[in-house]
Motif scaffolding. Structure first.
Motif, PDB file in Angstrom:
ATOM      1  N   GLN A  66     -44.111  -8.363  40.019  1.00  0.00           N
ATOM      2  CA  GLN A  66     -43.586  -8.219  38.662  1.00  0.00           C
ATOM      3  C   GLN A  66     -44.061  -9.347  37.744  1.00  0.00           C
ATOM      4  N   GLY A  67     -44.879 -10.244  38.282  1.00  0.00           N
ATOM      5  CA  GLY A  67     -45.384 -11.356  37.487  1.00  0.00           C
ATOM      6  C   GLY A  67     -44.493 -12.581  37.476  1.00  0.00           C
ATOM      7  N   ASN A  68     -43.494 -12.601  38.359  1.00  0.00           N
ATOM      8  CA  ASN A  68     -42.579 -13.743  38.423  1.00  0.00           C
ATOM      9  C   ASN A  68     -43.131 -14.845  39.326  1.00  0.00           C
ATOM     10  N   ILE A  69     -42.800 -16.088  38.996  1.00  0.00           N
ATOM     11  CA  ILE A  69     -43.230 -17.223  39.809  1.00  0.00           C
ATOM     12  C   ILE A  69     -42.346 -17.353  41.043  1.00  0.00           C
ATOM     13  N   VAL A  70     -42.990 -17.515  42.188  1.00  0.00           N
ATOM     14  CA  VAL A  70     -42.286 -17.735  43.455  1.00  0.00           C
ATOM     15  C   VAL A  70     -42.689 -19.123  43.944  1.00  0.00           C
ATOM     16  N   ASP A  71     -41.812 -20.104  43.696  1.00  0.00           N
ATOM     17  CA  ASP A  71     -42.170 -21.486  44.034  1.00  0.00           C
ATOM     18  C   ASP A  71     -41.831 -21.805  45.490  1.00  0.00           C
ATOM     19  N   GLY A  72     -41.990 -23.085  45.856  1.00  0.00           N
ATOM     20  CA  GLY A  72     -41.806 -23.475  47.243  1.00  0.00           C
ATOM     21  C   GLY A  72     -40.416 -23.206  47.773  1.00  0.00           C
ATOM     22  N   ASP A  73     -39.403 -23.365  46.936  1.00  0.00           N
ATOM     23  CA  ASP A  73     -38.035 -23.102  47.384  1.00  0.00           C
ATOM     24  C   ASP A  73     -37.845 -21.635  47.757  1.00  0.00           C
ATOM     25  N   ILE A  74     -38.345 -20.752  46.915  1.00  0.00           N
ATOM     26  CA  ILE A  74     -38.183 -19.317  47.208  1.00  0.00           C
ATOM     27  C   ILE A  74     -39.044 -18.920  48.407  1.00  0.00           C
ATOM     28  N   GLY A  92     -67.618 -29.737  39.760  1.00  0.00           N
ATOM     29  CA  GLY A  92     -67.419 -31.168  39.915  1.00  0.00           C
ATOM     30  C   GLY A  92     -66.452 -31.774  38.929  1.00  0.00           C
ATOM     31  N   THR A  93     -66.244 -31.089  37.793  1.00  0.00           N
ATOM     32  CA  THR A  93     -65.344 -31.627  36.770  1.00  0.00           C
ATOM     33  C   THR A  93     -64.245 -30.650  36.358  1.00  0.00           C
ATOM     34  N   ASN A  94     -64.226 -29.455  36.937  1.00  0.00           N
ATOM     35  CA  ASN A  94     -63.235 -28.467  36.502  1.00  0.00           C
ATOM     36  C   ASN A  94     -62.117 -28.232  37.519  1.00  0.00           C
ATOM     37  N   ILE A  95     -62.061 -29.026  38.581  1.00  0.00           N
ATOM     38  CA  ILE A  95     -60.995 -28.888  39.562  1.00  0.00           C
ATOM     39  C   ILE A  95     -59.636 -29.148  38.897  1.00  0.00           C
ATOM     40  N   ASN A  96     -58.691 -28.230  39.083  1.00  0.00           N
ATOM     41  CA  ASN A  96     -57.324 -28.308  38.545  1.00  0.00           C
ATOM     42  C   ASN A  96     -57.243 -28.226  37.019  1.00  0.00           C
ATOM     43  N   THR A  97     -58.360 -28.015  36.336  1.00  0.00           N
ATOM     44  CA  THR A  97     -58.342 -27.977  34.874  1.00  0.00           C
ATOM     45  C   THR A  97     -57.879 -26.607  34.387  1.00  0.00           C
ATOM     46  N   ASN A  98     -56.670 -26.551  33.872  1.00  0.00           N
ATOM     47  CA  ASN A  98     -56.075 -25.284  33.387  1.00  0.00           C
ATOM     48  C   ASN A  98     -56.179 -24.185  34.429  1.00  0.00           C
ATOM     49  N   ALA A 129     -51.709 -19.140  44.139  1.00  0.00           N
ATOM     50  CA  ALA A 129     -52.437 -20.228  43.480  1.00  0.00           C
ATOM     51  C   ALA A 129     -52.380 -21.471  44.353  1.00  0.00           C
ATOM     52  N   TYR A 130     -53.521 -22.119  44.515  1.00  0.00           N
ATOM     53  CA  TYR A 130     -53.618 -23.321  45.332  1.00  0.00           C
ATOM     54  C   TYR A 130     -53.871 -24.531  44.439  1.00  0.00           C
ATOM     55  N   HIS A 132     -50.990 -24.984  37.007  1.00  0.00           N
ATOM     56  CA  HIS A 132     -51.085 -24.182  35.774  1.00  0.00           C
ATOM     57  C   HIS A 132     -50.884 -22.717  36.164  1.00  0.00           C
ATOM     58  N   ILE A 133     -49.726 -22.455  36.729  1.00  0.00           N
ATOM     59  CA  ILE A 133     -49.454 -21.165  37.358  1.00  0.00           C
ATOM     60  C   ILE A 133     -49.470 -20.014  36.358  1.00  0.00           C
ATOM     61  N   GLU A 134     -49.306 -20.333  35.058  1.00  0.00           N
ATOM     62  CA  GLU A 134     -49.286 -19.275  34.043  1.00  0.00           C
ATOM     63  C   GLU A 134     -50.609 -18.510  33.980  1.00  0.00           C
ATOM     64  N   ILE A 135     -51.706 -19.148  34.411  1.00  0.00           N
ATOM     65  CA  ILE A 135     -53.010 -18.476  34.390  1.00  0.00           C
ATOM     66  C   ILE A 135     -53.022 -17.328  35.391  1.00  0.00           C
ATOM     67  N   LEU A 136     -52.604 -17.603  36.619  1.00  0.00           N
ATOM     68  CA  LEU A 136     -52.533 -16.545  37.638  1.00  0.00           C
ATOM     69  C   LEU A 136     -51.463 -15.519  37.285  1.00  0.00           C
ATOM     70  N   GLN A 137     -50.376 -15.982  36.696  1.00  0.00           N
ATOM     71  CA  GLN A 137     -49.291 -15.084  36.299  1.00  0.00           C
ATOM     72  C   GLN A 137     -49.807 -13.988  35.366  1.00  0.00           C
ATOM     73  N   GLU A 138     -50.580 -14.375  34.367  1.00  0.00           N
ATOM     74  CA  GLU A 138     -51.138 -13.396  33.441  1.00  0.00           C
ATOM     75  C   GLU A 138     -52.170 -12.505  34.128  1.00  0.00           C
ATOM     76  N   PHE A 139     -52.942 -13.091  35.042  1.00  0.00           N
ATOM     77  CA  PHE A 139     -53.974 -12.342  35.762  1.00  0.00           C
ATOM     78  C   PHE A 139     -53.346 -11.252  36.635  1.00  0.00           C
ATOM     79  N   VAL A 140     -52.275 -11.576  37.331  1.00  0.00           N
ATOM     80  CA  VAL A 140     -51.591 -10.601  38.185  1.00  0.00           C
ATOM     81  C   VAL A 140     -51.029  -9.456  37.350  1.00  0.00           C
TER      82      VAL A 140
END
Length: 448
Positions: free
Chosen positions: A251-259, A208-214, A237-238, A219-227
């Motif tokens: 390879q741990g690179n971010i693939v944003d909406g443009d890519i 109830g209070t942790n939605i979108n919190t880090n 990441a949603y 905060h894509i860096e969290i999933l980046q490290e996890f992968v």
């Protein structure tokens, strides 16, 4: 934009500038508006914020008091509400969510019968009712009072629809999911599990209070490290209501909406499924996307910032793919709104059908460094249209040539002008943005 409704619904801090009274009146108006000639049927979904329950009950009270029957999807995603509205013939849908905002914010998104964001003309009438500018709406009486119906079956049908979309199973694929402690927590893992993936999930225990919190797409860096830590094939990441997706490659690179637009657009073109050979972007998409599309012979259109405008362009022109850098991607063959989980499934399709890792598919786009500065001004229009500012912006554009671009636009929600430059290096970006800001300072346009 209206007094209460922006490009993404009525949004604000819960019980501060978005109150239960607001929600009740939204419900009262919609129940009456859609129930003038028949018994209105309206479906509601919500995300995991603590205040979402409060707003759900208030909306239900208003809707049923006006005579509407209300179908509750409970915790679900915004795109699932859109899907259920258009496939189950509801008059409209309501999603209670503030998307990627902090937990203490919330919002009311209204979806029309076609599964798209509600027309501005209807939102204007709701605002007039909230402000007491139209006559009071009559209460429903006796057997005309509305009722509520548990409609979790609708969410389950949406899950089944997602599972039916991929062209092949995800067997042996190691997939990471960051559910942002939001709506995707109720759906995403079951979809990937059903498709045979080895699914690793983080941030799927909402309280109830942790939605979108880090966590999540902001905060894509969290999933980046996890992968990287788990050596996964791909990660997705949603955001809070799961209408956007940002990916992490092998390879741990971010693939944003443009890519994502490029990878999926090129794949759809190869399959003969990219209608009009065109993708729809916003003015904020990276120059690297356009250069890659030019190389592949893919056309593109540019709209104002906001997936609402992307969707309008696609529907008006029959385009099949569009979206934003932030990860709102619309696949018109499957949906009428951005859908984060659907986007991740379409990325998986491109990876599996082409038998190439996402890092290889994404490497074809050279993303240009980008610098965006928000300049607080006395008057947005005057600052943007000032003759000296116009002159320096044109000069910067000429100096950048084909290896960069400048965009100066007014914020839709704040007293700021946004100055954005893309160029070959960060130093060039910084230098050119500062040239524009210095002229604004000399012209005394900047507020302290």
């Amino acid at each position: 934009m209206g007094k209460y409704f922006g490009t993404d619904g009525f949004r604000g801090e819960a019980n501060v500038n978005l109150t239960v009274e607001h929600a009740y009146k939204v419900g009262r108006f919609l129940g009456w508006y859609f129930g003038q000639n028949h018994k209105a049927q309206i479906v509601i979904g919500k995300d995991t914020r603590r205040s979402s329950y409060m707003f759900e009950y208030s909306l239900v009270a208003g809707l049923t008091a006006s005579g509407a029957d209300v179908y509750l999807l409970h915790v679900t995603t915004t795109p699932s509400v859109s899907y259920v509205v258009r496939t189950e013939n509801f008059d409209c849908g309501i999603m209670i969510s503030a998307s990627h905002n902090p937990f203490y914010d919330n919002g009311i998104k209204i979806i029309n019968g076609q599964g798209q964001k509600m027309e501005a003309s209807v939102e204007e009438q709701i605002e007039a009712y909230i402000d007491g500018k139209i006559p009071e709406i009559p209460f429903a009486l006796k057997e005309n009072i509305g009722r509520t119906v548990d409609f979790s079956a609708g969410r389950n049908r949406y899950i089944g629809y997602l599972i039916s979309i991929p062209t092949r199973a995800f067997k042996n694929m190691r997939v990471g999911l960051d559910c942002a402690n939001g709506s995707a927590s109720a759906i995403a893992k079951s979809v990937f599990d059903a498709l045979g993936a080895k699914t690793y999930v983080i941030n799927n225990e909402p309280d109830g209070t942790n939605i979108n919190t880090n966590c999540g797409s902001t905060h894509i860096e969290i999933l980046q490290e996890f992968v990287k830590e788990k050596q996964l094939d791909v990660g997705f990441a949603y955001d809070g209501d799961a209408d956007r997706c940002i990916a992490i490659d092998d390879q741990g690179n971010i693939v944003d909406g443009d890519i994502i637009l490029y990878v999926c657009g090129k794949y759809l073109k190869e399959q003969g499924k990219l209608n009009n050979n065109t993708i729809v972007t916003t003015v904020m998409s990276n120059l690297g996307l356009y250069k890659a599309c030019d190389r592949e012979g893919i056309s593109y259109e540019k709209t104002a910032v906001g997936d609402k405008y992307v969707c309008e362009n696609m529907m008006d022109n029959g385009h099949m793919l569009g979206g934003e850098q932030s990860g709102h991607i619309i696949f018109a063959h499957h949906a009428t709104t951005g859908d984060g989980i659907l986007t991740s499934l379409k990325i998986m399709e491109a990876v599996l059908e082409k038998k190439l890792p996402l890092s290889t598919l994404a490497s074809e786009v050279k993303i240009y460094p980008q610098l965006l500065k928000n300049v607080r001004v006395f008057n947005k229009q005057e600052a943007r249209e000032n003759a000296k500012v116009v002159e320096i912006v044109e000069q910067v554009g000429k100096d950048l040539g084909d290896e960069g671009r400048i965009l100066v636009r007014e914020s839709g929600t704040e007293p700021v002008v946004r100055v954005m430059v893309e160029a070959a290096t960060d130093d060039i970006c910084r230098e050119q943005v500062n040239r524009v800001i210095q002229v604004m300072e000399r012209e005394q346009l900047i507020a302290e």
